[in-house]
Design a protein around this motif. Sequence first.
Motif, PDB file in Angstrom:
ATOM      1  N   TYR A 185      -4.793  -3.300  23.565  1.00 44.54           N
ATOM      2  CA  TYR A 185      -4.051  -2.044  23.568  1.00 44.54           C
ATOM      3  C   TYR A 185      -2.550  -2.317  23.455  1.00 44.54           C
ATOM      4  CZ  TYR A 185      -7.990   0.965  24.937  1.00 44.54           C
ATOM      5  OH  TYR A 185      -9.157   1.669  24.966  1.00 44.54           O
ATOM      6  N   PHE A 186      -1.885  -1.414  22.752  1.00 46.87           N
ATOM      7  CA  PHE A 186      -0.440  -1.515  22.578  1.00 46.87           C
ATOM      8  C   PHE A 186       0.239  -0.575  23.567  1.00 46.87           C
ATOM      9  CE2 PHE A 186       3.473   0.081  20.620  1.00 46.87           C
ATOM     10  CZ  PHE A 186       4.128  -1.104  20.343  1.00 46.87           C
ATOM     11  N   TYR A 187       1.237  -1.076  24.272  1.00 48.75           N
ATOM     12  CA  TYR A 187       1.966  -0.266  25.247  1.00 48.75           C
ATOM     13  C   TYR A 187       3.467  -0.415  25.016  1.00 48.75           C
ATOM     14  CZ  TYR A 187      -2.303   0.235  28.038  1.00 48.75           C
ATOM     15  OH  TYR A 187      -3.566   0.546  28.468  1.00 48.75           O
ATOM     16  N   MET A 225       7.137   4.751  17.181  1.00 44.75           N
ATOM     17  CA  MET A 225       8.223   4.016  16.535  1.00 44.75           C
ATOM     18  C   MET A 225       8.026   2.506  16.667  1.00 44.75           C
ATOM     19  SD  MET A 225      11.405   6.425  17.777  1.00 44.75           S
ATOM     20  CE  MET A 225      12.707   5.442  17.043  1.00 44.75           C
ATOM     21  N   ALA A 226       7.399   2.080  17.762  1.00 45.50           N
ATOM     22  CA  ALA A 226       7.239   0.649  18.008  1.00 45.50           C
ATOM     23  C   ALA A 226       5.911   0.092  17.514  1.00 45.50           C
ATOM     24  CB  ALA A 226       7.380   0.366  19.511  1.00 45.50           C
ATOM     25  N   HIS A 227       4.926   0.961  17.276  1.00 41.08           N
ATOM     26  CA  HIS A 227       3.592   0.466  16.923  1.00 41.08           C
ATOM     27  C   HIS A 227       3.601  -0.165  15.522  1.00 41.08           C
ATOM     28  CE1 HIS A 227      -0.707   0.284  16.183  1.00 41.08           C
ATOM     29  NE2 HIS A 227      -0.904   0.527  17.470  1.00 41.08           N
ATOM     30  N   PRO A 228       3.019  -1.353  15.372  1.00 46.84           N
ATOM     31  CA  PRO A 228       3.079  -2.052  14.076  1.00 46.84           C
ATOM     32  C   PRO A 228       2.321  -1.373  12.942  1.00 46.84           C
ATOM     33  CG  PRO A 228       1.631  -3.212  15.615  1.00 46.84           C
ATOM     34  CD  PRO A 228       2.336  -2.175  16.411  1.00 46.84           C
ATOM     35  N   ASP A 229       1.337  -0.537  13.247  1.00 49.26           N
ATOM     36  CA  ASP A 229       0.546   0.111  12.192  1.00 49.26           C
ATOM     37  C   ASP A 229       1.085   1.479  11.780  1.00 49.26           C
ATOM     38  OD1 ASP A 229      -1.241  -1.974  12.004  1.00 49.26           O
ATOM     39  OD2 ASP A 229      -2.616  -1.143  13.483  1.00 49.26           O
TER      40      ASP A 229
END
Length: 205
Positions: A81-83, A174-178
């Motif tokens: 998970y991305f946080y 804004m920060a998520h790579p996808d």
Amino acid sequence: MSKTDFQSALKALGQQAKAEAERKKNAEAAELKKQREAVDFAQEIGAVTPLKNSRRYSPPRDNTPIKIRPAEESLLDERDYFYVGEGQWLDIPSSFSKNGQGQNDIRRLQTGYWEVVADVDLHGYNQEEAQKVLNEFIEFVKKRGVCGEIVHGSGLGSSGYQPVLKNLVRRWLMAHPDVLAYAEPHKGNDGAVRILLKRPPRRED
């Protein structure tokens, strides 16, 4: 007239009559073909509905609600998970793009250029739960297309009138790579964003 001359003349007349009959037959066939081709196509087909001119494929929208899944049913391992960290950003943009297309992607999101393949409503989730749902949502959309819609609310009911969930979602995107871009799809309503994801790499057979 000799017998030979008479036979020659008779043969010539026969050939002439045969040629005339062939010409008449060909003319009648051509006229019949012309009449067949002159059929009123619209009358023969009946009422029709014109198709809209569209160059993009629009897959059927999947309205299955996104929920936090048990670990064994999750689309992702929870360790993946991305946080984003906690903290308040007071100047969160209403639209964002990071892939060099800039305003083109934002404008296309606002005008519905890409099919929205799924949406999710984050009302009622706390910050940690919302990020878990967003991770699942991204994977869900990636399997069906490149565009989804996230309803996060305007945050007017939050403590101190600070839109906690709204700011969290947009910082996360804004920060998520996808995530390539997001934009508010409804003018005058900042309670939702439409997102554009990277296209998955093509598999080489």
